[in-house]
Design an enzyme around this catalytic site. Structure first.
Site, PDB file in Angstrom:
ATOM      1  N   ASP A 174      31.615  55.254  39.014  1.00  0.00           N
ATOM      2  CA  ASP A 174      31.614  56.514  38.261  1.00  0.00           C
ATOM      3  C   ASP A 174      32.902  57.325  38.461  1.00  0.00           C
ATOM      4  O   ASP A 174      33.019  58.443  37.979  1.00  0.00           O
ATOM      5  CB  ASP A 174      30.391  57.369  38.645  1.00  0.00           C
ATOM      6  CG  ASP A 174      30.411  57.773  40.122  1.00  0.00           C
ATOM      7  OD1 ASP A 174      31.424  57.521  40.821  1.00  0.00           O
ATOM      8  OD2 ASP A 174      29.404  58.343  40.581  1.00  0.00           O
ATOM      9  N   ARG A 175      33.854  56.710  39.190  1.00  0.00           N
ATOM     10  CA  ARG A 175      35.172  57.311  39.448  1.00  0.00           C
ATOM     11  C   ARG A 175      35.112  58.480  40.431  1.00  0.00           C
ATOM     12  O   ARG A 175      36.143  59.060  40.765  1.00  0.00           O
ATOM     13  CB  ARG A 175      35.864  57.805  38.154  1.00  0.00           C
ATOM     14  CG  ARG A 175      36.036  56.722  37.142  1.00  0.00           C
ATOM     15  CD  ARG A 175      37.132  55.760  37.560  1.00  0.00           C
ATOM     16  NE  ARG A 175      36.791  54.409  37.108  1.00  0.00           N
ATOM     17  CZ  ARG A 175      37.533  53.339  37.306  1.00  0.00           C
ATOM     18  NH1 ARG A 175      38.668  53.432  37.958  1.00  0.00           N
ATOM     19  NH2 ARG A 175      37.158  52.168  36.885  1.00  0.00           N
ATOM     20  N   LEU A 176      33.912  58.833  40.877  1.00  0.00           N
ATOM     21  CA  LEU A 176      33.835  59.895  41.890  1.00  0.00           C
ATOM     22  C   LEU A 176      33.943  59.224  43.254  1.00  0.00           C
ATOM     23  O   LEU A 176      32.996  59.157  44.034  1.00  0.00           O
ATOM     24  CB  LEU A 176      32.522  60.680  41.739  1.00  0.00           C
ATOM     25  CG  LEU A 176      32.390  61.405  40.396  1.00  0.00           C
ATOM     26  CD1 LEU A 176      31.050  62.115  40.297  1.00  0.00           C
ATOM     27  CD2 LEU A 176      33.532  62.420  40.223  1.00  0.00           C
TER      28      LEU A 176
END
Ligand SMILES: Cc1cc2nc3c(=O)[nH]c(=O)nc-3n(C[C@H](O)[C@H](O)[C@H](O)COP(=O)(O)O)c2cc1C
Length: 196
Positions: A174-176
């Site tokens: 989720d790129r987090l």
């Protein structure tokens, strides 16, 4: 990843990640080491981590090479490991010191004979007139040490990065991504989460 997933001692945490990487990566110990001139001009290259303990991260090299000259004039380095297969990165920053000659010698004698001769033959980072020059230099060194042990050159040894900062990073789809920083304080290491 949470704080609880990483040992509070960053050396232990790095050691655990290196063990994980050894399961999946053909060369888990490769790290990019960046140095810079006193004037702030940076350069970077891959070296192999050959020693890790609470004193720091050790790699071996020609002590007259470009990197070594920079790390003598400006004894600070940054290093990065990246293990694609694990989606993990570790960053390290700190001061640099030469390892004790006895420790360089202890590692030197474990190297294959051909690597020891190559270290004598190669004026690392200097320009060469061509490949032949290197091969001639190798042949000369081979002849010089033909019947003898290959001694540790005074221009070859270990450099140790003495960390003041670590960062452990893990990929998330989720790129987090997760980032946990460790900073060396007067009473030991403290940690904080960093924004990806
Ligand atoms: C996978 C890999 C491992 C390497 N390991 C070392 C090493 O442990 N020591 C070293 O001096 N050079 C190593 N090299 C070569 C360096 O990347 C670099 O070319 C060399 O040290 C000269 O760099 P300099 O001119 O910046 O000093 C390695 C290169 C690769 C690609």
């Amino acid at each position: 990843m949470d704080l609880a997933d990483l040992d509070p001692d960053p050396f232990v945490a790095l050691s655990a990640w290196l063990s994980d990487a050894a399961e999946v990566s053909p060369q888990p110990h490769a790290m990019v080491v960046a140095s810079s001139t006193p004037g702030g001009r940076p350069s970077a290259r891959v070296v192999l981590l050959r020693g890790l303990d609470e004193r720091g991260l050790v790699f071996f090299t020609n002590l007259r090479s470009h990197k070594s000259l920079e790390l003598t004039e400006n004894a600070r380095a940054a290093a990065v490991f990246h293990w694609w297969e694990l989606g993990r990165q570790v960053r390290v920053e700190g001061a640099v010191e030469e390892v004790a000659r006895a420790d360089s010698r202890a590692y030197w004698v474990t190297r294959p004979r051909a690597s020891r001769i190559a270290a004598w033959a190669s004026p690392q980072s200097d320009p060469l007139s061509g490949r032949e020059e290197l091969e001639e230099r190798y042949a000369e060194a081979e002849e010089r040490f033909a019947d003898d042990e290959v001694p540790l050159p005074d221009f070859w040894g270990g450099l140790r990065i003495v960390p003041e900062l670590f960062e452990f990073w893990t990929h998330r789809d989720d790129r987090l991504h997760d980032r946990i920083g460790y900073v060396r304080g007067p009473t030991g290491w403290w940690r904080e989460r960093l924004a990806p």
